[in-house]
Design an enzyme around this catalytic site. Structure first.
Site, short mmCIF file in Angstrom:
data_model
loop_
_atom_site.label_atom_id
_atom_site.label_comp_id
_atom_site.label_asym_id
_atom_site.label_seq_id
_atom_site.Cartn_x
_atom_site.Cartn_y
_atom_site.Cartn_z
N GLY A 174 3.96 12.09 -2.51
CA GLY A 174 2.70 12.31 -1.82
C GLY A 174 1.83 11.06 -1.74
N HIS A 205 1.82 7.14 3.17
CA HIS A 205 1.38 6.03 4.00
C HIS A 205 2.47 5.74 5.03
CE1 HIS A 205 4.19 3.86 1.50
NE2 HIS A 205 3.51 4.18 0.40
N GLY A 260 4.80 3.70 5.13
CA GLY A 260 6.14 3.51 4.57
C GLY A 260 6.88 4.83 4.48
N HIS A 261 6.20 5.86 3.99
CA HIS A 261 6.82 7.19 3.92
C HIS A 261 7.14 7.70 5.33
CE1 HIS A 261 4.30 7.23 0.11
NE2 HIS A 261 5.49 7.52 -0.37
N GLN A 296 13.73 0.86 0.66
CA GLN A 296 14.25 -0.28 -0.09
C GLN A 296 13.19 -0.89 -0.99
OE1 GLN A 296 15.78 -2.67 3.07
NE2 GLN A 296 17.71 -1.56 3.16
N GLN A 337 15.86 2.08 -7.61
CA GLN A 337 15.95 3.53 -7.45
C GLN A 337 17.00 3.89 -6.39
OE1 GLN A 337 12.42 6.31 -7.20
NE2 GLN A 337 12.82 6.10 -5.02
P1 AMP Z 1 7.08 7.60 -3.65
O1 AMP Z 1 6.21 8.60 -3.00
O2 AMP Z 1 6.37 6.36 -4.08
O3 AMP Z 1 7.96 8.20 -4.74
O4 AMP Z 1 8.09 7.10 -2.55
C1 AMP Z 1 8.85 8.01 -1.80
C2 AMP Z 1 9.83 7.24 -0.94
O5 AMP Z 1 9.12 6.38 -0.07
C3 AMP Z 1 10.77 6.36 -1.75
O6 AMP Z 1 12.07 6.43 -1.19
C4 AMP Z 1 10.16 4.99 -1.58
O7 AMP Z 1 11.11 3.95 -1.70
C5 AMP Z 1 9.64 5.08 -0.17
N1 AMP Z 1 8.60 4.06 0.07
C6 AMP Z 1 7.49 3.85 -0.66
N2 AMP Z 1 6.79 2.79 -0.18
C7 AMP Z 1 7.51 2.32 0.86
C8 AMP Z 1 7.33 1.22 1.77
N3 AMP Z 1 6.29 0.39 1.69
N4 AMP Z 1 8.27 1.04 2.73
C9 AMP Z 1 9.35 1.87 2.81
N5 AMP Z 1 9.57 2.90 1.99
C10 AMP Z 1 8.67 3.13 1.03
#
Ligand code: AMP
Length: 282
Positions: free
Chosen positions: A33, A36, A38-39, A150, A155
């Site tokens: 959650g 942004h 990226g998600h 990435q 992970q």
């Molecule tokens: P998180 O919510 O931080 O657990 O991330 C969920 C997914 O979003 C994971 O696969 C992260 O690698 C990916 N993610 C987080 N930040 C970015 C980003 N800046 N660019 C691409 N993927 C991202």
């Protein structure tokens, strides 16, 4: 809103079953959650190869260590739903620690080796929490493909290993890091940064790019590239966990960098821990 919010495992299973029955390919994007761009890029990637997309929002307690930021991790389910819908997501699945880890829960998924170094060395138990929850989410959603960033490079490799080792019928896809215009890798944790810390956080990408420039000019020594990066990161960060040039498959440090070598960094700004990485290209 056309996105479907589902918080019951059985309801999610029924929906995915119905899609599969009509021959749809299902993509899955697990998140914690505070979403942004990226998600959203992961949802868009899923949209390109799958007919249906499920995203999950679950702040997974078992991947946080004692003293980490579980209690203050940012939460914004309404904003998350809006962004997911705009990205083309069909279902937002949310759940709770009580459902995921009921009394008597006793099964853990552990990937050995790949989890020893980098973040694994600084966050004991973190990857065990990640692999356990991702294995559970795969079993709940039963996706054809799952999309990971990435940005969390270790992970991604750990999840690839787990999926292969357990013969899970899920194709794991790695997607490029999405950055702010000034280069900072997008992260839910960036919200913790004060304006001054936000400025200093650019030291991570500066360091990575400095080493990348040296690599392009012919520097191949892993330790030298790390030192160039580290010097730049140290100028902005309060504390560095690691700066390491590693092999993309094994995540073990390399003596000699080559195209494809990954340079990774983890550093603290005040109470916030940030990670970033770059693949070295000729
Ligand atoms: P998180 O919510 O931080 O657990 O991330 C969920 C997914 O979003 C994971 O696969 C992260 O690698 C990916 N993610 C987080 N930040 C970015 C980003 N800046 N660019 C691409 N993927 C991202």
């Amino acid at each position: 809103m056309t996105i479907q919010l589902i918080d019951q495992i059985e309801a999610l299973r029924a929906q995915v079953r119905a899609w599969r029955h009509q021959g749809d390919r299902v993509g899955f994007v697990p998140t914690m959650g505070a979403l942004h761009a990226g998600h959203v890029s992961l949802v868009q990637a899923a949209r390109r190869t799958c007919d249906r997309v499920v995203a999950s929002v679950f702040v997974n307690p078992t991947q946080f260590g004692p003293g980490e930021d579980l209690a203050r991790y940012p939460r914004d389910l309404e904003g998350d739903a809006r962004q997911l819908e705009a990205g083309g997501c069909d279902v937002l699945f949310t759940t709770t620690p009580e459902v995921m880890y009921p009394p008597g829960f006793a099964t853990w998924v552990t990937v050995e080796g790949l989890t020893d170094g980098l973040c694994g060395a600084f966050r004991p138990g973190h990857f065990r929490g990640v692999t356990t929850v991702v294995a559970k989410l795969f079993a709940i959603v039963l996706p054809d493909e799952a999309f990971f960033g990435q940005k969390d490079r270790q992970q991604l490799e750990v999840i690839r290993r787990m999926t292969a080792d357990l013969n899970l019928p899920v194709r794991v896809m790695g997607c490029p890091i999405v950055r702010e215009p000034d280069g900072l890798a997008m992260s839910s944790r960036n919200a913790y940064l004060s304006p001054a810390e936000r400025e200093r956080a650019l030291a991570l990408i500066r360091g990575l790019r400095r080493a990348e420039a040296a690599f392009r000019q012919g520097e191949r020594d892993g330790r030298t590239l790390e030192a160039l990066c580290r010097e730049e990161v140290a100028a902005g960060a309060d504390r560095i966990d690691y700066v390491q040039a590693v092999d993309p498959g094994t995540l073990r440090p390399v003596e000699e960098a080559a195209p494809g070598t990954i340079l990774l960094v983890a550093a603290h700004l005040g109470k916030t821990r940030l990670i970033d990485n770059l693949e070295l290209t000729a």
